[in-house]
Scaffold this motif. Structure first.
Motif: not given
Length: 425
Positions: A237-244, A363-366, A409-415, A420-424
């Motif tokens: 469900r994370s837009p940042a992760l899935m766009l990457c 999960a994200s690296i897999a 898409v990479s530019w979009w992901a960076s935006r 906060v909880a995920m970033a810890q």
């Protein structure tokens, strides 16, 4: 055999001795006991790097020997290219599936068994009498890459401190770069002179050596936390992760629509010999290694999103200039930016994903590994279809389109904003 360590024992020796395990961050943790980002990486990362070298060599041995496989088994080049597509599909599906199935396994045993599996089925591949049986065994062999690369990366958090995480991930992934410098050109040369069966058997031997090194070096008790359904859901469900992850699909497809068919392309268009082809692979691989090394040293300073943009842009430049590759010298010059970006891009992507959500790195690296293999499958299948339609000279334009899309898409992901909880860590 050296004494074994367990991952749940905190070591406060020098960072180059044994396997340093970073303590959980807390207010009472003293930074004096944590190595800085510039401190030497632990020696246990070397067998993981070598394992990726073997895995990468085994994956890329097919493009390098495609001409010999096609002639020896009496199938067309597009049909032989299906070996790349089928294996990539298995690796694509297998990476996230295996991440769930083997979540509780001790990584010393898991990574060793994956390499032994690889060796057995690569050796079996070398003995297959026809294309159908080779396809079946090649698919089984592809289970090992689906396990080794993502699971080696996911356990790094237990072997280094957070300050070293980006450099450690890119260091371990450098094994793929070394494979492109040494393994792929050597496989292409062996395939062109001694036959593809000898090339496959050679990688099988390296797999057994790599398994022994991992077994001797990895500590017992390295078990990254198992991911729950909620964690998988949070990742998806994370837009940042899935766009990457989408970026990885696009730039992998952009590369493999042409790279998968280097051997027949250069034989048909420029009449390359086996030696010339292996030298081109070595040239390409040398700059792949160089680009990944530069990435490993600078990614924590420049930031992963910017590093991804530069590396994918370098590959796009090569595709744009590809029509000028009309002789050996021009081909070497035009593939140079591609080489610099090819492995550096995925290394940066893995560090980017781990940095966005360290707790979801398994999960994200897999998923990123799955995306890389999905892109390979899409690229190889598209390239084979184009060749079957008589459009071999158009391969690079399709590659360019995919790479430019990856940059957007990479530019979009960076935006995207990151919870906060995920970033810890």
């Amino acid at each position: 055999m050296p004494p074994e360590h367990t991952a749940d024992v905190q070591l406060q020796a020098e960072p180059s001795v044994g396997v340093p395990v970073p303590p959980e961050p807390s207010a009472s943790t003293s930074p004096l006991f944590e190595p800085s980002a510039s401190a030497p990486l632990p020696r246990v990362l070397w067998p993981l790097l070598f394992g990726n070298f073997v895995i990468g060599t085994g994956v890329m041995v097919v493009p390098g020997t495609l001409n010999d496989i096609s002639s020896n088994l009496q199938v067309s080049v597009p049909v032989a290219g299906q070996l790349i597509t089928a294996a990539a599909v298995v690796m694509c599906i297998g990476a996230p599936l295996c991440a769930t199935l083997v979540a509780g396994w001790d990584r010393r045993r898991l990574l060793t068994l994956a390499l032994l599996w690889y060796g057995v089925f690569l050796l079996a591949s070398a003995c297959m009498p026809d294309f159908g049986s080779l396809m079946a065994v090649r698919v089984l062999a592809a289970i090992a890459p689906a396990i080794f690369t993502p699971q080696a990366a996911s356990c790094i958090n237990l072997l280094v401190t957070p300050a070293q995480r980006g450099r450690a991930i890119t260091f371990v992934f450098m094994g793929w770069s070394v494979a492109s410098v040494v393994g792929t050109p050597l496989g292409a040369w062996i395939g062109g002179t001694l036959g593809w069966r000898v090339a496959f058997g050679s990688v099988a031997l390296l797999s057994v050596i790599s398994a022994a090194w991992v077994w001797r070096s990895m500590p017992d008790g390295v078990r990254p936390p198992a991911l729950s359904r909620a964690a998988w859901g949070q990742t998806l469900r994370s837009p940042a992760l899935m766009l990457c992850v989408a970026v990885t699909v696009l730039f992998a497809a952009g590369q493999f629509v042409l790279f998968s068919y280097f051997a027949p392309y250069f034989k048909q268009q420029l009449q390359f010999s086996a030696t010339e082809l292996s030298l081109l692979f070595a040239w390409y691989g040398f700059f792949g290694f160089t680009g990944n090394m530069l990435m490993s040293r600078n990614i924590d300073r420049t930031g992963a999103p910017r590093a991804v943009m530069w590396s994918v842009g370098a590959m796009a430049l090569s595709m744009l200039l590809w029509p000028l590759a009309t002789n050996v010298l021009l081909t070497a010059l035009i593939t140079l930016p591609w080489g610099l970006g090819c492995f550096a891009s995925n290394s940066a992507q893995q560090a980017r994903l781990a940095g966005i959500a360290p707790a979801l790195a398994s999960a994200s690296i897999a998923l990123n590994s799955s995306a890389m293999y999905a892109g390979q499958a899409m690229g190889a299948a598209s390239g084979g279809w184009l060749i079957a339609q008589g459009r071999m000279l158009d391969l690079h334009w399709f590659g360019l389109a995919a790479l430019l899309a990856a940059m957007v898409v990479s530019w979009w992901a960076s935006r995207q904003t990151v919870d906060v909880a995920m970033a810890q860590a």
